[in-house]
Design an enzyme around this catalytic site. Structure first.
Site, PDB file in Angstrom:
ATOM      1  N   TYR A 151     -19.123 -31.742  -5.151  1.00  0.00           N
ATOM      2  CA  TYR A 151     -17.790 -31.699  -4.522  1.00  0.00           C
ATOM      3  C   TYR A 151     -17.628 -30.436  -3.671  1.00  0.00           C
ATOM      4  O   TYR A 151     -17.153 -30.493  -2.531  1.00  0.00           O
ATOM      5  CB  TYR A 151     -16.745 -31.761  -5.631  1.00  0.00           C
ATOM      6  CG  TYR A 151     -15.314 -31.912  -5.157  1.00  0.00           C
ATOM      7  CD1 TYR A 151     -14.840 -33.127  -4.657  1.00  0.00           C
ATOM      8  CD2 TYR A 151     -14.412 -30.851  -5.241  1.00  0.00           C
ATOM      9  CE1 TYR A 151     -13.518 -33.268  -4.246  1.00  0.00           C
ATOM     10  CE2 TYR A 151     -13.101 -30.982  -4.835  1.00  0.00           C
ATOM     11  CZ  TYR A 151     -12.655 -32.199  -4.336  1.00  0.00           C
ATOM     12  OH  TYR A 151     -11.346 -32.323  -3.930  1.00  0.00           O
ATOM     13  N   SER A 154     -19.621 -30.680  -0.541  1.00  0.00           N
ATOM     14  CA  SER A 154     -18.990 -31.557   0.457  1.00  0.00           C
ATOM     15  C   SER A 154     -17.758 -30.896   1.083  1.00  0.00           C
ATOM     16  O   SER A 154     -17.555 -30.966   2.294  1.00  0.00           O
ATOM     17  CB  SER A 154     -18.607 -32.905  -0.171  1.00  0.00           C
ATOM     18  OG  SER A 154     -17.533 -32.760  -1.095  1.00  0.00           O
TER      19      SER A 154
HETATM   20  P1  NAI Z   1      -6.690 -39.996  -4.982  1.00  0.00           P
HETATM   21  O1  NAI Z   1      -7.860 -40.337  -5.815  1.00  0.00           O
HETATM   22  O2  NAI Z   1      -5.308 -40.108  -5.546  1.00  0.00           O
HETATM   23  O3  NAI Z   1      -6.737 -40.816  -3.601  1.00  0.00           O
HETATM   24  C1  NAI Z   1      -7.914 -40.894  -2.841  1.00  0.00           C
HETATM   25  C2  NAI Z   1      -7.898 -42.193  -2.063  1.00  0.00           C
HETATM   26  O4  NAI Z   1      -9.121 -42.270  -1.327  1.00  0.00           O
HETATM   27  C3  NAI Z   1      -7.832 -43.441  -2.962  1.00  0.00           C
HETATM   28  O5  NAI Z   1      -6.798 -44.318  -2.509  1.00  0.00           O
HETATM   29  C4  NAI Z   1      -9.211 -44.065  -2.797  1.00  0.00           C
HETATM   30  O6  NAI Z   1      -9.202 -45.484  -2.908  1.00  0.00           O
HETATM   31  C5  NAI Z   1      -9.600 -43.602  -1.399  1.00  0.00           C
HETATM   32  N1  NAI Z   1     -11.052 -43.631  -1.187  1.00  0.00           N
HETATM   33  C6  NAI Z   1     -12.010 -43.088  -1.997  1.00  0.00           C
HETATM   34  N2  NAI Z   1     -13.224 -43.360  -1.504  1.00  0.00           N
HETATM   35  C7  NAI Z   1     -13.040 -44.076  -0.357  1.00  0.00           C
HETATM   36  C8  NAI Z   1     -13.927 -44.665   0.586  1.00  0.00           C
HETATM   37  N3  NAI Z   1     -15.265 -44.592   0.447  1.00  0.00           N
HETATM   38  N4  NAI Z   1     -13.406 -45.324   1.648  1.00  0.00           N
HETATM   39  C9  NAI Z   1     -12.072 -45.444   1.792  1.00  0.00           C
HETATM   40  N5  NAI Z   1     -11.170 -44.916   0.902  1.00  0.00           N
HETATM   41  C10 NAI Z   1     -11.672 -44.244  -0.152  1.00  0.00           C
HETATM   42  O7  NAI Z   1      -6.981 -38.500  -4.473  1.00  0.00           O
HETATM   43  P2  NAI Z   1      -5.981 -37.356  -3.973  1.00  0.00           P
HETATM   44  O8  NAI Z   1      -5.785 -36.413  -5.085  1.00  0.00           O
HETATM   45  O9  NAI Z   1      -4.813 -37.942  -3.282  1.00  0.00           O
HETATM   46  O10 NAI Z   1      -6.945 -36.616  -2.937  1.00  0.00           O
HETATM   47  C11 NAI Z   1      -6.810 -36.692  -1.520  1.00  0.00           C
HETATM   48  C12 NAI Z   1      -7.740 -35.664  -0.912  1.00  0.00           C
HETATM   49  O11 NAI Z   1      -7.364 -34.362  -1.357  1.00  0.00           O
HETATM   50  C13 NAI Z   1      -9.210 -35.821  -1.318  1.00  0.00           C
HETATM   51  O12 NAI Z   1     -10.045 -35.532  -0.216  1.00  0.00           O
HETATM   52  C14 NAI Z   1      -9.397 -34.777  -2.402  1.00  0.00           C
HETATM   53  O13 NAI Z   1     -10.732 -34.385  -2.509  1.00  0.00           O
HETATM   54  C15 NAI Z   1      -8.501 -33.685  -1.881  1.00  0.00           C
HETATM   55  N6  NAI Z   1      -8.071 -32.725  -2.891  1.00  0.00           N
HETATM   56  C16 NAI Z   1      -7.308 -33.134  -3.967  1.00  0.00           C
HETATM   57  C17 NAI Z   1      -6.913 -32.205  -4.924  1.00  0.00           C
HETATM   58  C18 NAI Z   1      -6.082 -32.595  -6.111  1.00  0.00           C
HETATM   59  O14 NAI Z   1      -5.868 -31.708  -6.969  1.00  0.00           O
HETATM   60  N7  NAI Z   1      -5.592 -33.810  -6.231  1.00  0.00           N
HETATM   61  C19 NAI Z   1      -7.301 -30.793  -4.809  1.00  0.00           C
HETATM   62  C20 NAI Z   1      -8.084 -30.487  -3.641  1.00  0.00           C
HETATM   63  C21 NAI Z   1      -8.446 -31.424  -2.724  1.00  0.00           C
END
Ligand code: NAI
Length: 243
Positions: A151, A154
Site C-alpha cells: 500500500y 503504491s
Molecule cells: P472504500 O473501500 O470505502 O471505497 C473504495 C471504492 O473503490 C469501493 O467502492 C470499491 O468498490 C472501489 N474499487 C476498489 N477497487 C476497484 C477497481 N479495481 N476498480 C474500480 N473500483 C474499485 O475506501 P475509502 O476509504 O473510501 O478510500 C478511498 C481512497 O482513499 C482510497 O484510494 C484509499 O486508499 C484512500 N485512503 C483512505 C483512507 C481511510 O482511512 N479510509 C486513508 C488514506 C487513504
C-alpha cells in the site's frame, strides 16, 4: 448553495462507496454532472440511484475497459473536466507474510489503475487545454506504516506520478495534485482493530478520526478554479497527524 461546478463533467473512481461517494454527493450538490466508476456493480447502482448520477461499472485495472468508459462518457457529455483517482484497496501483511498476490493486487489497483484512468482522460483534457486531476495518496506514504509494504509503495507512487504529470501536463492548463488522507471513517478502516484505532486517534492533534466529507472537501477545493495555481502538490488532510 455555491455552484462552483455548474455543468462540469466529473469522473470519480471508487465513487460507489466511502470517500468517493461523499465526493460524488458534494460535486452533485454544486451543479456537476458526476459519473462514478466502480467495479462493485450493486453498490454502483445503489449509489447512482440514490444521488441521481451516472455510473459505469468498470475495473480500473483494465486499460481497455477504462478507455471504453472514457469514450462512453464523451459520447454522453462531450467532455471531461475533472478526474478524481479515488479508488484504492488494502491487502495488509508484514513483509515476510505478504504474498506476491497481495503485493500485486494492491499495485494493480492503486498504481496501475491510476495510470490507466489518467492516461485515458488526460488525452481528453489535453485536447480541451483544460482539466483538473486529483489522485488519492495516503499519509502512510509520508511516514511508512507497519504491514503496508504494498500500500505504501503504491501511495508513494501516486505522489511521484502526480509530480511528473504536473510537469508534463501543466502546459495544457491541466492541474495535477494529490490528497493524502489521514485515518478516515470508511469500510477501509474495518480491518483495523478497535484498540489500534484508539491509539491512532491519540496521535491526531485534533483528537478524532476524519470523515469522508473532510477528504471530499479537499477534492472539491483542488478541482475548483480557486486552486488554479496549485500544481504538483500532495495536500495532507489528517487532522495534523503528519503535517
Ligand atoms: P472504500 O473501500 O470505502 O471505497 C473504495 C471504492 O473503490 C469501493 O467502492 C470499491 O468498490 C472501489 N474499487 C476498489 N477497487 C476497484 C477497481 N479495481 N476498480 C474500480 N473500483 C474499485 O475506501 P475509502 O476509504 O473510501 O478510500 C478511498 C481512497 O482513499 C482510497 O484510494 C484509499 O486508499 C484512500 N485512503 C483512505 C483512507 C481511510 O482511512 N479510509 C486513508 C488514506 C487513504
Amino acid at each position: 448553495m455555491n455552484q462552483r461546478f455548474q455543468n462540469k463533467v466529473i469522473v470519480i473512481t471508487g465513487g460507489a462507496n466511502g470517500i468517493g461517494k461523499a465526493a460524488a454527493t458534494k460535486f452533485k450538490e454544486e451543479g456537476a454532472h458526476v459519473i462514478i466508476w466502480d467495479y462493485n456493480e450493486a453498490q454502483c447502482q445503489q449509489t447512482a440511484a440514490e444521488l441521481n448520477i451516472d455510473f459505469n461499472v468498470v475495473d480500473i485495472r483494465n486499460a481497455v475497459d477504462v478507455q471504453y468508459c472514457t469514450d462512453h462518457v464523451l459520447k454522453k457529455f462531450s467532455t471531461i473536466d475533472v478526474l478524481i483517482n479515488n479508488a484504492g484497496i488494502t491487502r495488509d501483511a508484514s513483509l515476510q507474510k505478504m504474498s506476491h498476490q497481495q503485493w500485486q493486487d494492491v499495485i494493480d489497483v492503486n498504481l496501475t489503475g491510476v495510470f490507466n484512468c489518467t492516461k485515458a482522460i488526460s488525452s481528453v483534457m489535453i485536447g480541451n487545454k483544460s482539466g483538473k486531476i486529483i489522485s488519492t495518496s495516503s499519509i502512510v506514504a509520508l511516514y511508512g506504516n507497519f504491514g503496508q509494504t504494498n500500500y505504501v509503495a503504491s501511495k508513494s507512487g501516486v505522489i511521484g506520478m502526480t509530480k511528473v504529470w504536473a510537469r508534463e501536463l501543466g502546459k495544457y492548463n491541466i492541474n495535477v495534485n494529490a490528497v493524502a488522507p489521514g485515518f478516515i471513517e470508511t469500510d477501509m478502516l474495518n480491518t483495523i482493530p478497535e484498540h489500534l484505532l484508539k491509539q491512532v486517534m491519540e496521535k491526531v492533534p485534533l483528537k478524532r478520526i476524519g470523515k469522508p466529507d473532510d477528504i471530499a472537501n479537499a477534492y472539491l477545493f483542488l478541482a475548483s478554479e480557486e486552486a488554479g495555481f496549485i500544481n504538483g502538490i500532495t495536500l495532507s488532510v489528517d487532522g495534523g497527524m503528519v503535517s
